[in-house]
Motif scaffolding. Structure first.
Motif, mmCIF file in Angstrom:
data_model
loop_
_atom_site.group_PDB
_atom_site.id
_atom_site.type_symbol
_atom_site.label_atom_id
_atom_site.label_comp_id
_atom_site.label_asym_id
_atom_site.label_seq_id
_atom_site.Cartn_x
_atom_site.Cartn_y
_atom_site.Cartn_z
ATOM 1 N N THR A 195 -1.369 6.527 3.255
ATOM 2 C CA THR A 195 -0.919 7.931 3.814
ATOM 3 C C THR A 195 -2.100 8.289 4.859
ATOM 4 O O THR A 195 -1.940 8.852 6.026
ATOM 5 C CB THR A 195 -0.626 9.146 2.902
ATOM 6 O OG1 THR A 195 0.269 8.397 1.910
ATOM 7 C CG2 THR A 195 -0.531 10.299 3.370
ATOM 8 N N ARG A 232 -9.921 -6.591 -1.154
ATOM 9 C CA ARG A 232 -9.622 -6.274 -2.354
ATOM 10 C C ARG A 232 -10.098 -6.970 -3.506
ATOM 11 O O ARG A 232 -9.950 -6.675 -4.611
ATOM 12 C CB ARG A 232 -7.948 -6.502 -2.446
ATOM 13 C CG ARG A 232 -7.165 -5.179 -2.992
ATOM 14 C CD ARG A 232 -5.731 -5.732 -2.992
ATOM 15 N NE ARG A 232 -5.166 -4.830 -3.628
ATOM 16 C CZ ARG A 232 -4.210 -3.919 -2.840
ATOM 17 N NH1 ARG A 232 -4.284 -4.134 -1.558
ATOM 18 N NH2 ARG A 232 -3.513 -3.091 -3.196
ATOM 19 N N ARG A 250 7.301 7.798 -5.350
ATOM 20 C CA ARG A 250 7.200 7.338 -3.723
ATOM 21 C C ARG A 250 8.452 6.746 -3.471
ATOM 22 O O ARG A 250 9.227 5.917 -4.268
ATOM 23 C CB ARG A 250 6.045 6.198 -3.797
ATOM 24 C CG ARG A 250 6.167 5.656 -2.474
ATOM 25 C CD ARG A 250 4.877 4.724 -1.986
ATOM 26 N NE ARG A 250 4.420 4.022 -2.923
ATOM 27 C CZ ARG A 250 3.409 3.110 -2.747
ATOM 28 N NH1 ARG A 250 2.600 3.281 -1.888
ATOM 29 N NH2 ARG A 250 3.185 2.185 -3.809
ATOM 30 N N ARG A 287 -0.930 -3.361 -11.909
ATOM 31 C CA ARG A 287 -1.734 -3.129 -10.795
ATOM 32 C C ARG A 287 -2.924 -2.381 -11.144
ATOM 33 O O ARG A 287 -4.078 -2.509 -10.360
ATOM 34 C CB ARG A 287 -0.808 -2.523 -9.722
ATOM 35 C CG ARG A 287 0.212 -3.504 -9.035
ATOM 36 C CD ARG A 287 1.248 -2.796 -8.461
ATOM 37 N NE ARG A 287 0.810 -2.125 -7.070
ATOM 38 C CZ ARG A 287 1.631 -1.236 -6.457
ATOM 39 N NH1 ARG A 287 2.576 -0.790 -6.905
ATOM 40 N NH2 ARG A 287 1.111 -0.858 -5.458
HETATM 41 P P1 AP5 Z 1 0.132 5.904 -0.454
HETATM 42 O O1 AP5 Z 1 -0.417 6.460 0.622
HETATM 43 O O2 AP5 Z 1 1.492 4.931 -0.161
HETATM 44 O O3 AP5 Z 1 -0.780 5.238 -1.335
HETATM 45 P P2 AP5 Z 1 -1.455 3.980 -1.274
HETATM 46 O O4 AP5 Z 1 -2.983 3.896 -1.796
HETATM 47 O O5 AP5 Z 1 -1.280 3.171 0.117
HETATM 48 O O6 AP5 Z 1 -0.597 2.855 -2.439
HETATM 49 P P3 AP5 Z 1 -0.193 1.518 -2.225
HETATM 50 O O7 AP5 Z 1 0.738 1.421 -3.407
HETATM 51 O O8 AP5 Z 1 0.548 1.075 -0.868
HETATM 52 O O9 AP5 Z 1 -1.176 0.795 -2.373
HETATM 53 P P4 AP5 Z 1 -1.507 -0.565 -2.832
HETATM 54 O O10 AP5 Z 1 -2.991 -0.601 -2.758
HETATM 55 O O11 AP5 Z 1 -1.070 -1.065 -4.249
HETATM 56 O O12 AP5 Z 1 -0.333 -1.401 -2.350
HETATM 57 P P5 AP5 Z 1 -0.491 -2.514 -0.989
HETATM 58 O O13 AP5 Z 1 0.770 -2.084 -0.202
HETATM 59 O O14 AP5 Z 1 -1.545 -2.375 -0.193
HETATM 60 O O15 AP5 Z 1 0.494 7.174 -1.484
HETATM 61 C C1 AP5 Z 1 1.281 6.660 -2.587
HETATM 62 C C2 AP5 Z 1 2.279 7.964 -2.982
HETATM 63 O O16 AP5 Z 1 1.693 9.157 -3.269
HETATM 64 C C3 AP5 Z 1 3.211 8.220 -1.773
HETATM 65 O O17 AP5 Z 1 4.656 8.571 -2.185
HETATM 66 C C4 AP5 Z 1 2.707 9.326 -0.866
HETATM 67 O O18 AP5 Z 1 3.503 10.107 -0.429
HETATM 68 C C5 AP5 Z 1 2.057 10.378 -2.011
HETATM 69 N N1 AP5 Z 1 0.825 10.814 -1.597
HETATM 70 C C6 AP5 Z 1 -0.289 10.531 -0.844
HETATM 71 N N2 AP5 Z 1 -1.300 11.259 -0.841
HETATM 72 C C7 AP5 Z 1 -0.914 12.480 -1.732
HETATM 73 C C8 AP5 Z 1 -1.674 13.497 -1.841
HETATM 74 N N3 AP5 Z 1 -3.036 13.848 -1.436
HETATM 75 N N4 AP5 Z 1 -1.047 14.455 -3.042
HETATM 76 C C9 AP5 Z 1 0.266 13.936 -3.257
HETATM 77 N N5 AP5 Z 1 0.940 12.964 -3.021
HETATM 78 C C10 AP5 Z 1 0.333 11.878 -2.447
HETATM 79 O O19 AP5 Z 1 -0.426 -3.802 -1.681
HETATM 80 C C11 AP5 Z 1 0.793 -4.397 -2.438
HETATM 81 C C12 AP5 Z 1 0.547 -5.652 -2.955
HETATM 82 O O20 AP5 Z 1 0.318 -6.467 -2.067
HETATM 83 C C13 AP5 Z 1 -0.666 -5.932 -3.792
HETATM 84 O O21 AP5 Z 1 -0.285 -5.473 -5.301
HETATM 85 C C14 AP5 Z 1 -0.961 -7.104 -3.933
HETATM 86 O O22 AP5 Z 1 -0.002 -8.132 -4.424
HETATM 87 C C15 AP5 Z 1 -0.639 -7.595 -2.289
HETATM 88 N N6 AP5 Z 1 -1.950 -7.368 -1.480
HETATM 89 C C16 AP5 Z 1 -2.086 -6.450 -0.529
HETATM 90 N N7 AP5 Z 1 -3.105 -6.675 -0.008
HETATM 91 C C17 AP5 Z 1 -3.754 -7.634 -0.752
HETATM 92 C C18 AP5 Z 1 -5.225 -8.098 -0.447
HETATM 93 N N8 AP5 Z 1 -6.049 -7.789 0.347
HETATM 94 N N9 AP5 Z 1 -5.530 -9.185 -1.273
HETATM 95 C C19 AP5 Z 1 -4.355 -9.553 -2.158
HETATM 96 N N10 AP5 Z 1 -3.362 -9.212 -2.397
HETATM 97 C C20 AP5 Z 1 -3.022 -8.185 -1.750
#
Ligand code: AP5
Length: 214
Positions: free
Chosen positions: A15, A88, A127, A171
């Protein structure tokens, strides 16, 4: 300006990264989005990544690093970028550091969006994501204008496969074991900044803008 977003899954990195990208006109690079786009397109990379993502595990460093280095080498990254979900692990951070150092560059800010675990599970279950344009919403905090439909492109919103409660717990465990050590890593480099991610998203963004413009 080269920025890294740190924080637990669901802390709001994506976000805030989108808001930073809009305001400061830098590309938003999310390794999670890159993997999800590949899964949607049925590529070999997507199929490989899916095996790990569905279990709440990290995709192996070798695969992730290759994709990321490729992406930050693109022309639109010349003036900087905001990385969301990378690095990460410490090995990922070291490879990035070395690649930047080889070009005489470095990370300017690593912003830790701090949200306690107890808030995370609630956030993730609310979400909703648009599978077409990547926009994210929250059923309580950031609802779309029409329930279940993306404001931006009109597609039906979905609950991400890895946002189911049992996968979220996994996670979080992986985050504490493998990603949290990056806080000390970037703190030692003097680029770590922490913001309170429990505030409303506009307030979180104000705190980030204050840091970037100081
Ligand atoms: P959001 O902004 O979507 O949160 P986020 O921190 O981006 O969460 P993610 O789940 O996308 O992070 P992640 O790191 O687990 O996943 P990623 O896609 O990188 O907000 C979450 C919710 O809260 C939303 O509904 C939003 O509207 C709400 N919200 C936001 N701010 C708010 C506030 N202030 N107040 C209230 N509500 C709020 O990774 C997914 C998978 O991909 C990993 O598990 C892994 O398997 C793989 N992967 C990705 N990158 C790597 C890497 N570098 N190395 C290895 N595997 C990787």
């Amino acid at each position: 300006m080269k920025i890294i977003m740190l924080g637990a899954p669901g802390a709001g990195k994506g976000t805030q990264a989108k808001m930073i990208a809009d305001k400061y006109k830098v590309p938003h690079i999310s390794t999670g989005d890159i993997f999800r786009a590949n899964i949607k397109d049925g590529t070999e990379l997507g199929m490989e990544a899916k095996k790990y993502m569905d279990q709440g595990l990290l995709v192996p460093d070798e695969l992730t690093v290759r994709i990321l280095l490729d992406r930050v080498g693109a022309d639109d990254c010349k003036n900087g970028y905001v990385l969301d979900g990378f690095p990460r692990t410490i090995p990922q951070a070291e490879v990035l550091d070395k690649a930047l150092a080889d070009r005489g560059e470095q990370i300017d800010f690593a912003i830790d969006v701090d949200v306690p675990d107890e808030n995370i599970v609630r956030r993730m279950s609310g979400r909703r994501a648009c599978p077409a344009c990547g926009a994210t919403y929250h059923t309580e905090h950031i609802p779309p204008k029409t329930e279940g439909i993306c404001d931006r492109c009109g597609k039906e919103l979905v609950l991400r496969e890895d946002d189911k409660p049992e996968t979220v717990s996994k996670r979080l465990k992986v985050y504490h074991e493998q990603t949290q050590p990056l806080i000390d890593f970037y703190s030692a480099k003097g680029v770590l900044r922490t913001v309170d991610g429990t505030q409303p998203m506009e307030k979180v963004f104000d705190s980030i803008a204050e840091i970037l413009e100081a």
